[in-house]
Design a protein around this motif. Structure first.
Motif, PDB file in Angstrom:
ATOM      1  N   LEU A  89       0.831  -1.210   0.000  1.00  0.00           N
ATOM      2  CA  LEU A  89       0.000   0.000   0.000  1.00  0.00           C
ATOM      3  C   LEU A  89       0.860   1.253   0.000  1.00  0.00           C
ATOM      4  N   LEU A  90       1.129   1.764  -1.188  1.00  0.00           N
ATOM      5  CA  LEU A  90       1.902   2.996  -1.300  1.00  0.00           C
ATOM      6  C   LEU A  90       1.036   4.117  -1.874  1.00  0.00           C
ATOM      7  N   THR A  91       0.390   3.825  -3.010  1.00  0.00           N
ATOM      8  CA  THR A  91      -0.343   4.856  -3.754  1.00  0.00           C
ATOM      9  C   THR A  91      -1.511   5.423  -2.946  1.00  0.00           C
ATOM     10  N   VAL A 145      -1.302  10.786  -4.636  1.00  0.00           N
ATOM     11  CA  VAL A 145       0.106  10.364  -4.690  1.00  0.00           C
ATOM     12  C   VAL A 145       0.254   9.212  -5.664  1.00  0.00           C
ATOM     13  N   GLY A 146       0.840   9.507  -6.821  1.00  0.00           N
ATOM     14  CA  GLY A 146       1.034   8.463  -7.807  1.00  0.00           C
ATOM     15  C   GLY A 146       2.511   8.201  -7.997  1.00  0.00           C
ATOM     16  N   SER A 147       3.052   8.789  -9.086  1.00  0.00           N
ATOM     17  CA  SER A 147       4.464   8.565  -9.393  1.00  0.00           C
ATOM     18  C   SER A 147       5.388   9.293  -8.427  1.00  0.00           C
ATOM     19  N   LEU A 186      -4.841   3.897  -2.174  1.00  0.00           N
ATOM     20  CA  LEU A 186      -5.586   3.629  -3.404  1.00  0.00           C
ATOM     21  C   LEU A 186      -4.921   2.504  -4.212  1.00  0.00           C
ATOM     22  N   TRP A 187      -5.756   1.738  -4.905  1.00  0.00           N
ATOM     23  CA  TRP A 187      -5.286   0.764  -5.893  1.00  0.00           C
ATOM     24  C   TRP A 187      -4.361  -0.318  -5.351  1.00  0.00           C
ATOM     25  N   ALA A 188      -4.567  -0.757  -4.142  1.00  0.00           N
ATOM     26  CA  ALA A 188      -3.701  -1.816  -3.614  1.00  0.00           C
ATOM     27  C   ALA A 188      -4.146  -3.153  -4.199  1.00  0.00           C
ATOM     28  N   THR A 189      -3.310  -3.730  -5.047  1.00  0.00           N
ATOM     29  CA  THR A 189      -3.635  -5.044  -5.619  1.00  0.00           C
ATOM     30  C   THR A 189      -3.606  -6.080  -4.502  1.00  0.00           C
ATOM     31  N   ASN A 190      -4.606  -6.917  -4.452  1.00  0.00           N
ATOM     32  CA  ASN A 190      -4.859  -7.899  -3.371  1.00  0.00           C
ATOM     33  C   ASN A 190      -5.436  -7.221  -2.128  1.00  0.00           C
ATOM     34  N   ARG A 236      -2.333  -3.567 -20.990  1.00  0.00           N
ATOM     35  CA  ARG A 236      -2.150  -2.110 -21.048  1.00  0.00           C
ATOM     36  C   ARG A 236      -1.567  -1.542 -19.752  1.00  0.00           C
ATOM     37  N   ILE A 237      -1.967  -2.135 -18.635  1.00  0.00           N
ATOM     38  CA  ILE A 237      -1.538  -1.588 -17.343  1.00  0.00           C
ATOM     39  C   ILE A 237      -0.033  -1.718 -17.116  1.00  0.00           C
ATOM     40  N   ASN A 238       0.599  -2.678 -17.803  1.00  0.00           N
ATOM     41  CA  ASN A 238       2.035  -2.886 -17.568  1.00  0.00           C
ATOM     42  C   ASN A 238       2.868  -1.645 -17.882  1.00  0.00           C
ATOM     43  N   ARG A 239       2.332  -0.767 -18.734  1.00  0.00           N
ATOM     44  CA  ARG A 239       3.072   0.453 -19.070  1.00  0.00           C
ATOM     45  C   ARG A 239       2.851   1.539 -18.026  1.00  0.00           C
ATOM     46  N   ILE A 240       2.004   1.246 -17.040  1.00  0.00           N
ATOM     47  CA  ILE A 240       1.672   2.269 -16.035  1.00  0.00           C
ATOM     48  C   ILE A 240       2.147   1.885 -14.632  1.00  0.00           C
ATOM     49  N   PHE A 241       1.847   0.631 -14.201  1.00  0.00           N
ATOM     50  CA  PHE A 241       2.202   0.360 -12.789  1.00  0.00           C
ATOM     51  C   PHE A 241       3.622  -0.185 -12.634  1.00  0.00           C
ATOM     52  N   GLU A 242       4.036  -0.226 -11.379  1.00  0.00           N
ATOM     53  CA  GLU A 242       5.430  -0.548 -11.013  1.00  0.00           C
ATOM     54  C   GLU A 242       6.425   0.343 -11.757  1.00  0.00           C
ATOM     55  N   GLU A 291       7.151   6.677 -18.436  1.00  0.00           N
ATOM     56  CA  GLU A 291       7.797   7.994 -18.274  1.00  0.00           C
ATOM     57  C   GLU A 291       8.736   7.990 -17.064  1.00  0.00           C
ATOM     58  N   ILE A 292       8.264   7.390 -15.978  1.00  0.00           N
ATOM     59  CA  ILE A 292       9.090   7.368 -14.762  1.00  0.00           C
ATOM     60  C   ILE A 292      10.281   6.420 -14.947  1.00  0.00           C
ATOM     61  N   MET A 293      10.069   5.306 -15.656  1.00  0.00           N
ATOM     62  CA  MET A 293      11.198   4.401 -15.919  1.00  0.00           C
ATOM     63  C   MET A 293      12.258   5.116 -16.754  1.00  0.00           C
TER      64      MET A 293
HETATM   65  C1  LIG Z   1      -4.477  -2.033 -11.717  1.00  0.00           C
HETATM   66  C2  LIG Z   1      -3.575  -1.266 -10.840  1.00  0.00           C
HETATM   67  C3  LIG Z   1      -2.876  -1.910  -9.839  1.00  0.00           C
HETATM   68  C4  LIG Z   1      -2.049  -1.187  -8.977  1.00  0.00           C
HETATM   69  N1  LIG Z   1      -1.442  -1.832  -7.924  1.00  0.00           N
HETATM   70  C5  LIG Z   1      -0.826  -1.088  -6.977  1.00  0.00           C
HETATM   71  C6  LIG Z   1      -0.384  -1.683  -5.748  1.00  0.00           C
HETATM   72  O1  LIG Z   1      -0.511  -2.897  -5.533  1.00  0.00           O
HETATM   73  N2  LIG Z   1       0.162  -0.870  -4.798  1.00  0.00           N
HETATM   74  C7  LIG Z   1       0.329   0.468  -4.987  1.00  0.00           C
HETATM   75  O2  LIG Z   1       0.842   1.136  -4.090  1.00  0.00           O
HETATM   76  N3  LIG Z   1      -0.036   1.058  -6.162  1.00  0.00           N
HETATM   77  C8  LIG Z   1      -0.628   0.314  -7.140  1.00  0.00           C
HETATM   78  N4  LIG Z   1      -1.052   0.908  -8.302  1.00  0.00           N
HETATM   79  C9  LIG Z   1      -0.735   2.302  -8.551  1.00  0.00           C
HETATM   80  C10 LIG Z   1       0.280   2.486  -9.662  1.00  0.00           C
HETATM   81  O3  LIG Z   1       1.541   2.094  -9.227  1.00  0.00           O
HETATM   82  C11 LIG Z   1       0.180   3.953 -10.120  1.00  0.00           C
HETATM   83  O4  LIG Z   1      -0.921   4.012 -10.973  1.00  0.00           O
HETATM   84  C12 LIG Z   1       1.433   4.429 -10.803  1.00  0.00           C
HETATM   85  O5  LIG Z   1       2.439   4.603  -9.867  1.00  0.00           O
HETATM   86  C13 LIG Z   1       1.216   5.765 -11.506  1.00  0.00           C
HETATM   87  O6  LIG Z   1       0.662   6.696 -10.653  1.00  0.00           O
HETATM   88  P1  LIG Z   1      -0.655   7.485 -11.087  1.00  0.00           P
HETATM   89  O7  LIG Z   1      -1.566   6.550 -11.721  1.00  0.00           O
HETATM   90  O8  LIG Z   1      -1.148   8.272  -9.945  1.00  0.00           O
HETATM   91  O9  LIG Z   1      -0.160   8.469 -12.230  1.00  0.00           O
HETATM   92  P2  LIG Z   1       0.446   9.962 -12.060  1.00  0.00           P
HETATM   93  O10 LIG Z   1       1.651   9.930 -11.191  1.00  0.00           O
HETATM   94  O11 LIG Z   1      -0.620  10.921 -11.737  1.00  0.00           O
HETATM   95  O12 LIG Z   1       0.924  10.181 -13.541  1.00  0.00           O
HETATM   96  C14 LIG Z   1       0.054  10.532 -14.617  1.00  0.00           C
HETATM   97  C15 LIG Z   1       0.900  10.589 -15.906  1.00  0.00           C
HETATM   98  O13 LIG Z   1       1.945  11.552 -15.746  1.00  0.00           O
HETATM   99  C16 LIG Z   1       3.215  10.929 -15.942  1.00  0.00           C
HETATM  100  N5  LIG Z   1       4.181  11.546 -15.030  1.00  0.00           N
HETATM  101  C17 LIG Z   1       4.082  11.679 -13.689  1.00  0.00           C
HETATM  102  N6  LIG Z   1       5.175  12.283 -13.207  1.00  0.00           N
HETATM  103  C18 LIG Z   1       5.985  12.536 -14.265  1.00  0.00           C
HETATM  104  C19 LIG Z   1       7.260  13.153 -14.411  1.00  0.00           C
HETATM  105  N7  LIG Z   1       7.958  13.620 -13.369  1.00  0.00           N
HETATM  106  N8  LIG Z   1       7.784  13.226 -15.637  1.00  0.00           N
HETATM  107  C20 LIG Z   1       7.123  12.737 -16.708  1.00  0.00           C
HETATM  108  N9  LIG Z   1       5.919  12.156 -16.635  1.00  0.00           N
HETATM  109  C21 LIG Z   1       5.353  12.061 -15.422  1.00  0.00           C
HETATM  110  C22 LIG Z   1       2.981   9.466 -15.637  1.00  0.00           C
HETATM  111  O14 LIG Z   1       3.915   8.633 -16.260  1.00  0.00           O
HETATM  112  C23 LIG Z   1       1.590   9.265 -16.212  1.00  0.00           C
HETATM  113  O15 LIG Z   1       1.681   9.106 -17.598  1.00  0.00           O
HETATM  114  C24 LIG Z   1      -1.873   0.198  -9.174  1.00  0.00           C
HETATM  115  C25 LIG Z   1      -2.552   0.845 -10.212  1.00  0.00           C
HETATM  116  C26 LIG Z   1      -3.406   0.143 -11.020  1.00  0.00           C
HETATM  117  C27 LIG Z   1      -4.163   0.896 -12.071  1.00  0.00           C
END
Ligand SMILES: Cc1cc2nc3c(=O)[nH]c(=O)nc-3n(C[C@H](O)[C@H](O)[C@H](O)COP(=O)(O)OP(=O)(O)OC[C@H]3O[C@@H](n4cnc5c(N)ncnc54)[C@H](O)[C@@H]3O)c2cc1C
Length: 636
Positions: free
Chosen positions: A168-170, A174-176, A199-203, A413-419, A423-425
């Motif tokens: 549970l991080l997100t 608080v996303g990236s 938010l979005w804690a898998t399991n 599709r999600i593989n390009r977003i989570f973990e 952009e962050i990678m």
């Molecule tokens: C199905 C699913 C399962 C998940 N499982 C977990 C989990 O088990 N535990 C957990 O903690 N989280 C989990 N997540 C959260 C996931 O890790 C986040 O969605 C991810 O970190 C991206 O954060 P965000 O969606 O808030 O996007 P944001 O951070 O809001 O980013 C939005 C867009 O802006 C881009 N962006 C952000 N910052 C920058 C920057 N500095 N430079 C360039 N581009 C940037 C991003 O790449 C993205 O394209 C899950 C999410 C989903 C949808």
């Protein structure tokens, strides 16, 4: 708290969480520095026969279990992994694949953990996601790496056996950018009180034990900072508020979890206060190999479907696979499947071998596999035509084979977003790619420091670059006999050697041109990283083909053909990226985006009606709950 975090602070937090030291050699780091150290990945370490035997035995058990007891169509239909499936996974030990035997797990290697995820992921991605969230980021891995012996003895046997875990991080706000974490861990006697909303804690909708990231306030003898805790999920004050639903991964148990004055004992703190993000990042160093593993499984499955379908389906008088446009796609799918498997195998054996630092290779594998894997599935949908767009359930109802291509596209599709989003990678890997430069010339690039320290830094940088730059001019890649032992693939490795030096020259040139502002050139840095990924993938493909020749001589020639196919595709992509480094529309695009944001072209949006309505995307009251302000208000 959340809204007060500036860009500079966010970067400082990320920087502090970064593993600054390089204790072991790194192929990836050297590659970006223009030094192609093939010996760091090749010859690939041999797999231990005993580990192979145990791994294969588990794969056979898992395969039999999936085929006999799991109906993927039912998971898709009900958006739920049935209880008997979860029980079965526990029974066969799938929750503890990587956990050491002494703690009650199967103690399998990274190589076999990945193979298991690939197998389960192809059957239904909700299963591999459950397993990887549980083991790659859930309680097991952070505890294995950072837990005390006592914590390991207490928790690992539980998660290895039947306690599902989550990470549970997100948070809603608080996303990236984890610096904004608003959940708090307030020290009290014997422990902490957790508050916040995750938010979005898998399991998270079915978990038994979780890892929570929360801010400990500084002061009163507390170091403070973002910290990681093991939390039994049945603790008072933990509420699962919502089970989230997504485009794909139907069946995952993903939650919004509220923490309200939840007591967690001090002994459940993992590592020290303030080490939470470091723990999360280090966990991901190998944890990141789980997603590429799932992508590899998918790409191999796409190859099978494309082959079977393109031979059988006849249109315009020929099997569609004989029409050139379709044939091109089949070659792309098969080549990519080989390349992705090579990259994964190379990185996973290195992870098991523990002689090198694989943080860059694992990150490159995650980035590359999620991007290429997505394109592979898109190509498969096209090859399948209308059937690619039709659901497996509907195909089955019409009497056709239930090929779930559209589902897999949604799942991938999600593989390009989570973990770590793409952009962050890019940013994370780019940071590692320029690390050596920042070490020797950071003071000059940043323009920080007084005159004396800058003069000293200039002298130090001068000494480094006087040695380093000439090395970028010539190398083995110009020697037509280099890498001869790779036979027809020698030319590909010579290309990687030359490409690595060219990449380093381009990076150096960009640093001198843009200096500290280089970090804002994200499109440029993204290409630098993508070129690095292509070069790594080519080297991996050549090495893996060589390994197959050694371990399964009867397949050696075919592996070599596939490697050649993949390397040529990767090389063209790299060449295009090299060209676009200096010939692009980046500045114009960036400026245009700012005009769009400023509302200059609002008229372009005329003639539509927005089904989501008007107003802010995340209303203030949601953010307030996320930061735990409601708790403070109630207490006050
Ligand atoms: C199905 C699913 C399962 C998940 N499982 C977990 C989990 O088990 N535990 C957990 O903690 N989280 C989990 N997540 C959260 C996931 O890790 C986040 O969605 C991810 O970190 C991206 O954060 P965000 O969606 O808030 O996007 P944001 O951070 O809001 O980013 C939005 C867009 O802006 C881009 N962006 C952000 N910052 C920058 C920057 N500095 N430079 C360039 N581009 C940037 C991003 O790449 C993205 O394209 C899950 C999410 C989903 C949808």
């Amino acid at each position: 708290m959340a809204s007060e975090v500036s860009e500079r602070q966010a970067r400082q937090v990320a920087e502090a969480a970064r593993e600054a030291e390089w204790k072991l050699p790194s192929f990836g780091r050297e590659l970006f520095l223009g030094s192609f150290r093939l010996e760091l990945i090749h010859p690939q370490p041999q797999l231990e026969p005993e580990a192979v035997q145990r791994g294969e035995r588990f794969l056979a058990t898992l395969k039999e279990f999936l085929e006999r007891e799991v109906d993927p169509l039912q998971i898709e239909r009900d958006a739920k992994i049935p209880d008997h499936v979860l029980d079965g996974l526990k029974r066969i030990g799938a929750l503890g694949i990587k956990v050491a035997e002494e703690h009650g797990g199967l103690g399998l290697s990274q190589v076999y953990y990945n193979k298991a995820l690939a197998l389960a992921g192809v059957w239904h991605a909700a299963i591999s996601t459950l397993l990887s969230a549980h083991q790659s980021i859930g309680v097991a891995e952070p505890l294995r790496m950072f837990g005390s012996e006592r914590q390991q003895r207490k928790w690992l046997p539980l998660v290895a056996k039947d306690h599902v875990s989550a990470f549970l991080l997100t948070e809603p706000d608080v996303g990236s950018d984890p610096a904004r974490i608003a959940a708090t861990a307030t020290p009290i006697e014997d422990g902490y009180l957790l508050n916040g909303r995750k938010l979005w804690a898998t399991n998270g909708a079915i978990a038994d034990i979780v890892v929570v990231m929360a801010q400990v306030p500084q002061g009163d003898g507390h170091r403070g900072g973002i910290s990681a805790f093991v939390l039994p999920y049945d603790s008072d004050g933990v509420t699962v508020e919502h089970r989230n639903a997504f485009m794909g991964l139907r069946g995952i148990e993903n939650s919004v979890t509220r923490l309200e004055n939840v007591f967690v004992p001090g002994e459940n703190l993992i590592g020290r206060e303030g080490e939470g993000l470091k723990i999360a990042l280090s966990t991901l160093n190998t944890g990141r190999l789980a997603l590429p593993a799932i992508c590899v499984g998918t790409a191999k499955w796409a190859t099978k479907v494309a082959r079977e379908w393109s031979r059988e389906r006849v249109q315009w008088g020929r099997p569609i696979g004989e029409h050139d446009a379709v044939a091109q796609r089949i070659a792309f799918i098969a080549g990519s499947a080989f390349g992705l498997e090579a990259m994964l195998d190379v990185a996973s054996r290195l992870a098991d071998n523990k002689a090198t630092d694989i943080r860059i290779e694992a990150a490159l594998a995650k980035l590359y596999a999620s991007e290429l894997g997505w394109q592979v599935i898109d190509a498969l949908i096209q090859v399948r035509g209308g059937r690619g767009y039709e659901t497996a359930e509907s195909l089955k109802a019409r009497g056709e084979k239930p090929v779930p291509a559209e589902q897999v596209l949604r799942d991938m599709r999600i593989n390009r977003i989570f973990e770590g989003s793409t952009e962050i990678m890019h940013l994370l890997i780019a940071r590692e790619a320029v690390d050596q430069h920042l070490q020797v010339a950071g003071t000059i690039l940043e323009g920080d420091g007084d005159l004396r320290s800058r003069a000293l830094a200039a002298a130090q940088a001068g000494r480094f670059y006087a040695k380093w730059l000439p090395r970028l001019a010539v190398g083995e890649g110009q020697n037509p006999r280099a890498y001869e032992e790779f036979g027809p693939l020698a030319g590909q490795l010579r290309y990687v050697e030359r490409g690595s030096r060219r990449l380093a020259r381009c990076t150096f040139y960009a640093m001198t041109r843009w200096q500290a502002k280089l970090e804002y050139r994200q499109a440029f840095l993204g290409r630098i990283v993508d070129i690095g990924a292509e070069l790594f993938s080519i080297a991996a493909a050549a090495s893996y083909a060589h390994t197959i020749g050694r371990e399964q001589p009867e397949r050696g020639a075919e592996a070599s053909e596939l490697a050649e196919l993949f390397c040529n595709q990767a090389r063209r992509r790299a060449q295009r990226l090299f060209q676009e480094l200096w010939s692009n529309d980046d500045d114009a695009n960036h400026a245009a985006a700012q005009r769009v944001l400023a509302g200059r072209y609002l008229w372009l949006e005329d003639g539509i009606v927005d089904p989501a309505g008007e107003g802010p995307m995340i209303p203030e009251e949601v953010k307030r709950v996320a930061t735990g302000e409601h708790v403070a208000a109630a207490a006050g």
